[in-house]
Design a protein around this motif. Sequence first.
Motif, short mmCIF file in Angstrom:
data_model
loop_
_atom_site.label_atom_id
_atom_site.label_comp_id
_atom_site.label_asym_id
_atom_site.label_seq_id
_atom_site.Cartn_x
_atom_site.Cartn_y
_atom_site.Cartn_z
N LEU A 146 46.25 34.46 40.64
CA LEU A 146 45.35 33.54 40.21
C LEU A 146 44.08 33.38 41.16
O LEU A 146 43.08 32.87 40.72
CB LEU A 146 46.20 32.21 40.62
CG LEU A 146 47.34 31.93 39.34
CD1 LEU A 146 48.16 30.73 39.68
CD2 LEU A 146 46.60 31.81 38.13
N ASN A 147 44.32 33.96 42.30
CA ASN A 147 43.01 33.95 43.38
C ASN A 147 42.34 35.25 43.10
O ASN A 147 41.06 34.86 43.66
CB ASN A 147 43.84 33.83 44.91
CG ASN A 147 44.56 32.77 44.98
OD1 ASN A 147 44.62 31.71 44.28
ND2 ASN A 147 45.54 32.95 45.78
N ALA A 148 42.72 36.06 42.31
CA ALA A 148 41.77 37.17 42.36
C ALA A 148 41.33 37.41 40.77
O ALA A 148 41.15 38.50 40.40
CB ALA A 148 42.64 38.46 42.67
N LYS A 149 40.98 36.40 40.18
CA LYS A 149 40.99 36.61 38.72
C LYS A 149 39.77 37.58 38.32
O LYS A 149 39.84 38.15 37.44
CB LYS A 149 40.59 35.06 38.15
CG LYS A 149 41.68 34.51 37.92
CD LYS A 149 41.54 33.21 37.07
CE LYS A 149 42.97 32.77 36.44
NZ LYS A 149 42.88 31.37 35.67
N TRP A 208 41.45 40.09 36.47
CA TRP A 208 41.79 39.59 35.12
C TRP A 208 41.14 40.02 33.90
O TRP A 208 39.86 41.00 34.07
CB TRP A 208 41.58 37.99 35.34
CG TRP A 208 42.60 37.28 34.60
CD1 TRP A 208 42.56 36.34 33.58
CD2 TRP A 208 43.95 36.93 35.13
NE1 TRP A 208 43.75 35.83 33.17
CE2 TRP A 208 44.70 36.22 33.86
CE3 TRP A 208 44.87 37.59 36.06
CZ2 TRP A 208 46.02 35.86 34.25
CZ3 TRP A 208 46.10 37.13 36.31
CH2 TRP A 208 46.83 36.48 35.11
N PHE A 253 49.43 35.24 43.90
CA PHE A 253 47.80 35.69 44.36
C PHE A 253 47.11 36.22 43.22
O PHE A 253 45.76 36.21 43.36
CB PHE A 253 47.96 37.00 45.31
CG PHE A 253 48.46 36.47 46.71
CD1 PHE A 253 48.63 35.18 47.03
CD2 PHE A 253 49.10 37.50 47.69
CE1 PHE A 253 49.42 34.88 48.27
CE2 PHE A 253 49.59 37.23 48.54
CZ PHE A 253 49.56 35.94 49.18
N MET A 279 54.40 29.20 45.07
CA MET A 279 52.95 28.22 45.02
C MET A 279 53.02 26.97 45.49
O MET A 279 52.38 26.09 45.08
CB MET A 279 52.59 28.59 43.75
CG MET A 279 52.05 30.01 43.51
SD MET A 279 52.22 30.30 41.62
CE MET A 279 50.69 29.54 41.24
N TYR A 316 47.16 41.61 43.12
CA TYR A 316 47.90 40.64 42.08
C TYR A 316 49.40 40.12 42.52
O TYR A 316 49.79 39.27 42.06
CB TYR A 316 47.88 41.22 40.81
CG TYR A 316 48.69 42.63 41.23
CD1 TYR A 316 49.99 42.64 41.69
CD2 TYR A 316 47.98 43.88 40.91
CE1 TYR A 316 50.49 44.03 41.62
CE2 TYR A 316 48.43 45.05 41.11
CZ TYR A 316 49.94 45.07 41.49
OH TYR A 316 50.55 46.27 42.05
N SER A 358 53.33 36.21 46.12
CA SER A 358 52.82 35.84 47.21
C SER A 358 53.47 35.98 48.52
O SER A 358 53.71 35.36 49.48
CB SER A 358 52.56 34.22 47.10
OG SER A 358 52.35 33.72 45.88
#
Lengths: 172, 493, 66
Positions: free
Chosen positions: B296-299, B303, B294, B384, B109, B113
């Motif tokens: 956002l990329n591992a939803k 999530w 990150f 980001m 998470y 970043s």
Amino acid sequence: MTDNKSFRFKIKDNLLEFKINTKIYSLSAVYQAAYLFLDKVYILLDGDPQKEVVVIMKEKSSFASASAKAMADKKASEDKEPVDLEKIAGEFYNELLNQLLREKVSQTNAKIREYIVSQALYNAVPNEVDELLKEVEEEDWQEDPLGIAKTWEEQNLEGKKSKKGKMSKKGK
Amino acid sequence: MLDLKTIEKLDSKSVGFFRFKKLNGDYLLTNDIGKYAFLSETDFKKFITGKLNRKEKIYQGLKKNLFIKDKNYQAQLIEKYRDKNRFLKFGPSLHIIVVTLRCNHNCVYCHASAGKTDDKSLDMDMATAKKVVDNIFKTPNDAVAIEFQGGEPLLNWPVVKFIVQYAREKNKLEKKNLQIRFVSNLSVMDEEKMNFLLNNEVNICTSLDGDEETHNYNRVYLDGNSFKQAVNWIKKIDKAYKAKYKGKKKNYYRVGALITVTRKTLANYKQVIDTYIKLGFKTIYLRYLNPFGFALNAKDKIWYTPEEYIDFYKNALDYILEKNYQGRHFYDFMAVTYLIKILFNKDINNLDMRSPCGAGIGQLAYNYNGDVYTCDEGRMISRMGDEMFKLGNINKNNFEQLINNDLCKSICLASCTDGQAGYEDNVYQPYIGICPVYNYSVYNNIFQAPKNNVKYMIDEAIIEYLFIKLKNRKNKDIFTEWVEKSQTREIYR
Amino acid sequence: MQSIKFNKKIYTLEAVEKAIEEFKNLADFSLKEAGNYIEVKMDKTDKEVKNILSDEFANYVLGLMS
């Protein structure tokens, strides 16, 4: 449901319609009440805001009203109760009453709240409020034309005193 | 149910301003200074029509809490409103420094970043570090907290050491209430570094995502077992703190821990809480994931929906309360943040839960390259590729230029719940906070009405649940104890 | 083609235009003012939202008014 007898509505073609007297409820109260129901039903407003606003309600289809989570969860979707338009219309009316009370409480306390915030923040943020105070001083605020620096008891008492004074003058 | 006749009889002379909502059969009332009251429908109607008996406890309570106007109403309200908003004139107190963006973990998470371990171009240099500390001491605030965040600050240790020593030295003249906090995964901690931090009164805080399974699922560390490393050092440092303060302080410092709640935590909440209790922690901070970095990329992996989080939070709070019923003193820090507002009408430095939020006026975040942001969340957005929340650079701008930036003013306005549509009439307005960075990240606009705003939905649900629990006397006593105990501890402990 | 009429005394042109901006990916919108009403027409509506678009659009505009 509301217990208010003045609440009347009609249902036609899956649309529920009722009228709101804007002499009692402001258009702003109608907006605020409607806002709370937008996730449950479709609402369209019409009419003349000077006299009567017409509220038209339409049931959301189960597809549209189900949240993404409920849609993914088949059981939740099956268990979902159908939207009861009449019930929601009643709740809408109750919310209008709440809004009416909120507006009245807000209006009757507007001046005192403004005064309290400006006084409280005068010490909190000197620079900003110094400027504000300067502006107010130019408006001769010390005369307190609104009576906001007095408690309601003082205002009341003064009112009574002056009435008495007038009466005694008359008597003379 | 309210009716028109009752509303028309509103006694404007005695009824002060209040917000309200019907909650579980009763009316919940709150006012501008954060006081609250529960009234039955009958009493609510008597209150608004001025028919409450003046000798009754209910009337006296409403008068004391400034819902009823009397001769002292105005003066008391001014004083209490001033108290509640006192922080406005203080200037930034929390200063977050990212001495490096490098990190040796690959957390699923990572909001920051973080960059590669060997990329030294992501380190802060000494000259920049000196300017950062000089800038920090320009704040008019008497209380200053310097917080090292990451990346993993241990990877740029010489700069950490310099900042701590320089700040302590500088403070001999400035005489501010200086706190230094060090947030680290502790994986490359050693005795020498630990002793340096302890000797300089640096509060150490680590990330602990609960039990071993949950923690290592979230916090990927290729050089070892992240959970075991963290726990090993938590125990060592706690022992050292205890020895250092033996006989000197009753409430000596302990390692603090921060948890990031992911999908994995939701199911494992009991194990997570039990682990915290077993390790001797008195508190946990069950806050939700932020949509930055990150995360956002591992939803799919981490999530959850707001409804799932809210269910989790309620279950976890109930579980924590159960532990308290059994005599165990343990609390959730998020609950306490709201309870301090609700029960004590104070705002603590939990800056994205405040109105206006702390961006710029309460905190500043300094990146490794000297860039300064309104807050740590704003700095995460920059990582980001979006510099929306950048106030300037420490090498080019002085303190006044950074603070008087128009961006600071806009953020302050966007995070002020007073008068903002959707908040102004809201019964929870005195307690709720807006995070413009969150709004910007999710809704592409720093202004976002509460309707359909996920952060608002979660905050409101938590506050409402706390009020439901507060109606029970036993819970209220426990909550009051939490708040009182939390006042003697620092954040995260 | 679907259409919906907004009463100008209740809805502002600004709110309707803002909603069109938000919904523009779901259909081709056109707008004209006629008497007391702002009429919005929707064409080439995205199949998945065809049944609900005009109602959702109306709710969105109303949300902007409050």
